[in-house]
Design a protein around this motif. Structure first.
Motif, mmCIF file in Angstrom:
data_model
loop_
_atom_site.group_PDB
_atom_site.id
_atom_site.type_symbol
_atom_site.label_atom_id
_atom_site.label_comp_id
_atom_site.label_asym_id
_atom_site.label_seq_id
_atom_site.Cartn_x
_atom_site.Cartn_y
_atom_site.Cartn_z
ATOM 1 N N GLU A 98 0.811 -1.236 0.217
ATOM 2 C CA GLU A 98 -0.137 -0.197 -0.170
ATOM 3 C C GLU A 98 0.386 1.320 0.425
ATOM 4 O O GLU A 98 1.992 1.730 0.814
ATOM 5 C CB GLU A 98 -0.637 0.127 1.235
ATOM 6 N N ALA A 99 0.364 1.778 -0.371
ATOM 7 C CA ALA A 99 1.165 3.379 -0.935
ATOM 8 C C ALA A 99 0.156 4.718 -0.488
ATOM 9 O O ALA A 99 -0.960 4.754 -0.980
ATOM 10 C CB ALA A 99 1.770 3.456 -2.652
ATOM 11 N N GLU A 100 1.282 6.354 -0.105
ATOM 12 C CA GLU A 100 0.329 7.457 -0.233
ATOM 13 C C GLU A 100 0.911 8.052 -1.306
ATOM 14 O O GLU A 100 1.954 7.619 -0.923
ATOM 15 C CB GLU A 100 0.409 7.732 0.864
ATOM 16 N N LEU A 101 1.009 8.723 -2.342
ATOM 17 C CA LEU A 101 0.729 10.303 -2.856
ATOM 18 C C LEU A 101 0.597 11.578 -2.074
ATOM 19 O O LEU A 101 -0.526 11.626 -1.845
ATOM 20 C CB LEU A 101 0.728 10.138 -3.896
ATOM 21 N N LEU A 102 2.070 11.831 -1.442
ATOM 22 C CA LEU A 102 0.666 13.146 -0.397
ATOM 23 C C LEU A 102 1.557 14.312 -1.049
ATOM 24 O O LEU A 102 2.730 14.666 -1.752
ATOM 25 C CB LEU A 102 2.433 12.916 0.452
ATOM 26 N N VAL A 103 0.280 15.478 -1.840
ATOM 27 C CA VAL A 103 0.901 15.956 -2.867
ATOM 28 C C VAL A 103 0.282 17.554 -2.140
ATOM 29 O O VAL A 103 -0.748 18.124 -1.371
ATOM 30 C CB VAL A 103 -0.333 16.075 -3.565
ATOM 31 N N ALA A 104 1.035 19.057 -2.168
ATOM 32 C CA ALA A 104 0.856 20.373 -1.618
ATOM 33 C C ALA A 104 0.972 21.063 -2.845
ATOM 34 O O ALA A 104 2.116 20.515 -4.180
ATOM 35 C CB ALA A 104 2.019 20.574 -1.199
ATOM 36 N N GLN A 105 0.103 21.598 -3.164
ATOM 37 C CA GLN A 105 0.093 22.541 -4.043
ATOM 38 C C GLN A 105 0.670 24.206 -3.641
ATOM 39 O O GLN A 105 -0.070 24.175 -2.371
ATOM 40 C CB GLN A 105 -1.064 22.875 -4.829
ATOM 41 N N PRO A 106 0.629 24.933 -4.731
ATOM 42 C CA PRO A 106 1.177 26.481 -4.410
ATOM 43 C C PRO A 106 0.282 27.164 -3.757
ATOM 44 O O PRO A 106 -0.122 28.140 -2.719
ATOM 45 C CB PRO A 106 1.552 26.926 -5.411
ATOM 46 N N THR A 107 -1.528 26.836 -3.931
ATOM 47 C CA THR A 107 -2.485 27.361 -3.437
ATOM 48 C C THR A 107 -2.562 27.430 -2.188
ATOM 49 O O THR A 107 -3.863 27.628 -1.886
ATOM 50 C CB THR A 107 -3.948 26.976 -5.041
ATOM 51 N N GLY A 108 -2.084 26.041 -1.581
ATOM 52 C CA GLY A 108 -2.395 25.678 0.025
ATOM 53 C C GLY A 108 -3.424 24.819 -0.182
ATOM 54 O O GLY A 108 -3.372 23.531 0.891
ATOM 55 N N PHE A 109 -3.609 24.146 -0.886
ATOM 56 C CA PHE A 109 -3.783 22.364 -0.585
ATOM 57 C C PHE A 109 -3.170 21.505 -0.468
ATOM 58 O O PHE A 109 -2.035 21.915 -0.939
ATOM 59 C CB PHE A 109 -5.563 22.213 -2.249
ATOM 60 N N THR A 110 -3.788 21.038 -0.200
ATOM 61 C CA THR A 110 -2.858 18.927 0.404
ATOM 62 C C THR A 110 -3.870 18.064 0.097
ATOM 63 O O THR A 110 -5.269 18.191 0.407
ATOM 64 C CB THR A 110 -2.367 19.545 1.388
ATOM 65 N N GLU A 111 -3.638 16.789 -0.225
ATOM 66 C CA GLU A 111 -4.025 16.010 -0.871
ATOM 67 C C GLU A 111 -3.301 14.345 -0.451
ATOM 68 O O GLU A 111 -1.496 14.798 -0.428
ATOM 69 C CB GLU A 111 -4.026 15.508 -2.161
ATOM 70 N N ILE A 112 -4.041 13.615 -0.235
ATOM 71 C CA ILE A 112 -3.261 12.517 0.404
ATOM 72 C C ILE A 112 -4.210 11.705 -0.686
ATOM 73 O O ILE A 112 -5.089 11.117 -0.412
ATOM 74 C CB ILE A 112 -3.178 12.191 1.780
ATOM 75 N N HIS A 113 -3.261 10.181 -1.167
ATOM 76 C CA HIS A 113 -3.705 9.591 -2.247
ATOM 77 C C HIS A 113 -3.104 8.248 -2.073
ATOM 78 O O HIS A 113 -2.651 8.375 -1.858
ATOM 79 C CB HIS A 113 -3.604 9.378 -3.703
ATOM 80 N N ARG A 114 -4.203 7.460 -1.408
ATOM 81 C CA ARG A 114 -4.227 6.177 -0.832
ATOM 82 C C ARG A 114 -4.279 4.836 -1.209
ATOM 83 O O ARG A 114 -5.254 5.269 -2.127
ATOM 84 C CB ARG A 114 -4.291 5.940 0.572
ATOM 85 N N GLY A 115 -3.917 4.203 -2.482
ATOM 86 C CA GLY A 115 -4.325 2.822 -2.670
ATOM 87 C C GLY A 115 -2.901 1.511 -2.834
ATOM 88 O O GLY A 115 -2.325 2.105 -1.863
ATOM 89 N N GLN A 116 -3.611 0.550 -3.490
ATOM 90 C CA GLN A 116 -3.548 -0.521 -2.984
ATOM 91 C C GLN A 116 -2.477 -0.831 -4.069
ATOM 92 O O GLN A 116 -2.073 -0.605 -5.303
ATOM 93 C CB GLN A 116 -4.027 -1.369 -2.783
ATOM 94 N N ILE A 117 -1.141 -1.317 -3.954
ATOM 95 C CA ILE A 117 -0.090 -2.005 -5.135
ATOM 96 C C ILE A 117 -0.308 -3.025 -5.637
ATOM 97 O O ILE A 117 -0.394 -4.021 -4.815
ATOM 98 C CB ILE A 117 1.594 -1.135 -4.766
#
Length: 155
Positions: A98-117
């Motif tokens: 299982e992995a997470e893609l942690l993302v930050a955008q310059p607009t201030g939004f942050t995201e965490i995408h999680r999924g099975q590999i």
């Protein structure tokens, strides 16, 4: 987002000689190795509140010497090359499969995408040496709607 290729920074003779005393860096976890590298390609976007658009994109998943990959994405308007969007973050394992893609955008939004590999795919997708993705988005009064599709190839 999916797959891999490895970039090696250029180094001087001084850096090479000092690296002889430096312990080797930990390797990228094998489940993340297919994603490592520089990817370039194209995509299309649509959303009920904006005009449809086409873009080019460069995504990099770079080894860090730690057990995760640094992530960077930059998009430009197809044709004019005008910068559109950028974001950065990390791709990391949270379990063996299982992995997470942690993302930050310059607009201030942050995201965490999680999924099975599974077989080189993290619900972001690595297939046959290509990186493809589809992104759905909900905002304000707009329900969850398909927003982006991208197709990139390892550089």
């Amino acid at each position: 987002m999916d797959e891999n290729s490895t970039l090696s920074p250029a180094h001087s003779d001084a850096a090479a000689s000092s690296s002889a005393n430096t312990p080797p860096l930990p390797s990228v976890p094998s489940a993340l190795a297919p994603f490592s590298g520089l990817w370039r390609g194209e995509g299309e976007g649509a959303y009920p509140t904006i005009d449809n658009f086409a873009y080019t994109e460069e995504i990099e998943f770079a080894p860090t010497g730690k057990p995760f990959l640094a992530y960077r994405s930059r998009t430009r308007e197809a044709g004019s090359g005008r910068p559109l969007h950028s974001e950065s973050g990390f791709l990391r394992l949270v379990a063996e499969d299982e992995a997470e893609l942690l993302v930050a955008q310059p607009t201030g939004f942050t995201e965490i995408h999680r999924g099975q590999i599974r077989e080189g795919t993290i619900q972001l997708s690595v297939r046959g040496g290509d990186l493809t993705y589809d992104l759905w988005m909900a905002h304000d009064l707009t329900p969850l709607t398909h927003h982006l599709h991208g197709h990139l190839r390892r550089d």
